[in-house]
Design a protein around this motif. Structure first.
Motif, PDB file in Angstrom:
ATOM      1  N   LEU A 155      24.658  -8.508   7.142  1.00 49.80           N
ATOM      2  CA  LEU A 155      25.944  -9.371   7.407  1.00 49.80           C
ATOM      3  C   LEU A 155      25.718 -10.426   6.522  1.00 49.80           C
ATOM      4  CD1 LEU A 155      25.930  -9.116  11.583  1.00 49.80           C
ATOM      5  CD2 LEU A 155      27.277  -7.875   9.546  1.00 49.80           C
ATOM      6  N   ASP A 156      24.802 -11.075   6.200  1.00 48.11           N
ATOM      7  CA  ASP A 156      24.728 -12.254   5.231  1.00 48.11           C
ATOM      8  C   ASP A 156      25.074 -11.783   3.713  1.00 48.11           C
ATOM      9  OD1 ASP A 156      23.906 -13.990   7.381  1.00 48.11           O
ATOM     10  OD2 ASP A 156      22.047 -13.817   6.670  1.00 48.11           O
ATOM     11  N   ASN A 157      25.028 -10.546   3.467  1.00 49.11           N
ATOM     12  CA  ASN A 157      24.788 -10.033   1.838  1.00 49.11           C
ATOM     13  C   ASN A 157      25.893  -9.161   1.608  1.00 49.11           C
ATOM     14  OD1 ASN A 157      22.449 -11.817   0.730  1.00 49.11           O
ATOM     15  ND2 ASN A 157      21.879 -10.820   2.598  1.00 49.11           N
ATOM     16  N   HIS A 158      26.675  -8.458   2.786  1.00 49.52           N
ATOM     17  CA  HIS A 158      27.337  -7.256   2.195  1.00 49.52           C
ATOM     18  C   HIS A 158      28.467  -7.405   3.170  1.00 49.52           C
ATOM     19  CE1 HIS A 158      24.264  -5.425  -0.329  1.00 49.52           C
ATOM     20  NE2 HIS A 158      23.453  -5.809   0.685  1.00 49.52           N
ATOM     21  N   GLY A 159      29.588  -6.517   3.056  1.00 47.46           N
ATOM     22  CA  GLY A 159      30.790  -6.703   3.832  1.00 47.46           C
ATOM     23  C   GLY A 159      31.974  -7.093   3.188  1.00 47.46           C
ATOM     24  N   LYS A 162      32.046 -10.124   1.179  1.00 49.42           N
ATOM     25  CA  LYS A 162      31.525 -10.500  -0.304  1.00 49.42           C
ATOM     26  C   LYS A 162      32.022  -9.348  -1.215  1.00 49.42           C
ATOM     27  CE  LYS A 162      26.757 -10.337  -2.568  1.00 49.42           C
ATOM     28  NZ  LYS A 162      27.375 -11.399  -3.497  1.00 49.42           N
ATOM     29  N   GLU A 163      31.987  -7.962  -0.734  1.00 46.81           N
ATOM     30  CA  GLU A 163      32.196  -6.812  -1.672  1.00 46.81           C
ATOM     31  C   GLU A 163      33.793  -7.076  -1.702  1.00 46.81           C
ATOM     32  OE1 GLU A 163      28.140  -5.127  -0.889  1.00 46.81           O
ATOM     33  OE2 GLU A 163      29.513  -5.840   0.594  1.00 46.81           O
ATOM     34  N   PHE A 167      35.350  -6.619  -5.293  1.00 47.24           N
ATOM     35  CA  PHE A 167      36.385  -5.616  -5.475  1.00 47.24           C
ATOM     36  C   PHE A 167      37.666  -6.120  -6.074  1.00 47.24           C
ATOM     37  CE2 PHE A 167      39.539  -2.023  -4.265  1.00 47.24           C
ATOM     38  CZ  PHE A 167      38.986  -1.314  -5.094  1.00 47.24           C
ATOM     39  N   LEU A 168      38.466  -7.143  -5.285  1.00 46.99           N
ATOM     40  CA  LEU A 168      39.500  -7.872  -5.967  1.00 46.99           C
ATOM     41  C   LEU A 168      39.395  -8.285  -7.312  1.00 46.99           C
ATOM     42  CD1 LEU A 168      42.407  -8.430  -5.386  1.00 46.99           C
ATOM     43  CD2 LEU A 168      41.527 -10.635  -4.333  1.00 46.99           C
ATOM     44  N   ALA A 169      38.497  -8.904  -7.730  1.00 46.95           N
ATOM     45  CA  ALA A 169      38.006  -9.529  -8.826  1.00 46.95           C
ATOM     46  C   ALA A 169      38.000  -8.349  -9.963  1.00 46.95           C
ATOM     47  CB  ALA A 169      36.760 -10.170  -8.896  1.00 46.95           C
ATOM     48  N   PHE A 170      37.381  -7.134  -9.634  1.00 46.45           N
ATOM     49  CA  PHE A 170      37.291  -6.051 -10.569  1.00 46.45           C
ATOM     50  C   PHE A 170      38.710  -5.505 -10.922  1.00 46.45           C
ATOM     51  CE2 PHE A 170      37.268  -1.372 -10.589  1.00 46.45           C
ATOM     52  CZ  PHE A 170      36.613  -1.339 -12.041  1.00 46.45           C
TER      53      PHE A 170
END
Length: 182
Positions: A155-159, A162-163, A167-170
């Motif tokens: 929960l601190d590093n994924h989801g 964060k992703e 993904f939006l920046a990509f």
């Protein structure tokens, strides 16, 4: 807990012949590892998806098999297990791995998995290479169950917080016209 581990591998046909699911979930390696996990370590397992399929000798009294489960029923099974077993290699980033971590189950994952390796670390579980080190790594995992914090790490590093942003920046980088609209 009712089970030590959960392994999900759907059967490919009524004869339990090897097909796409067995290949993706690495049933060939799983059989070798299940033999060790049952007969040497006496671990209790839940095998989801391979009802009426053969298990390695000595596993029948330690493992329960189910058919395909409805999603809500399947999710509840995580609560009955101590860890998730993922011998998968070509099943890149299996959903059961991230679901298990989110449900606070540590993981025992094939080191050679094509995707999903990024979720395995000292907070979430252990890697194994093959049947030659599964015993050692399963013992290590079982001896340290109280030290792992898979849910917190996940929960601190994924989801989406964060992703989702990554993904939006990509998308903005590859489709410049969208950059001005978002």
């Amino acid at each position: 807990k009712k089970y030590d581990f959960l392994y999900m591998c759907l059967k490919d046909n009524d004869k339990c012949e090897t097909g796409w699911h067995a290949f993706n979930k690495n049933w060939e390696l799983a059989e070798k590892c299940l033999d060790i996990m049952c007969n040497k370590l006496h671990l209790r397992g839940l095998l989801v998806g391979r009802i009426n399929c053969k298990l390695p000798n000595g596993c029948h009294h330690l493992m329960e098999k189910t058919d395909f489960l409805k999603y809500n029923t399947f999710i509840e099974k995580y609560n009955q297990c101590r860890f998730i077993f993922c011998p998968n290699m070509y099943d890149a980033s299996p959903r059961v791995l991230t679901e298990a971590l989110a449900r606070n189950l540590p993981c025992l994952v094939n080191y050679n998995i094509l995707g999903g390796w990024k979720y395995v670390n000292e907070q979430t579980g252990e890697f194994f290479h093959d049947e030659n080190d599964i015993e050692e790594q399963a013992k290590k995992l079982m001896n340290n169950l109280n030290k792992y914090e898979p849910q917190k790490y996940f929960l601190d590093n994924h989801g989406k917080h964060k992703e989702g942003k990554e993904f939006l920046a990509f998308i903005k980088r590859i489709i410049p016209k969208l950059k001005n609209k978002m």
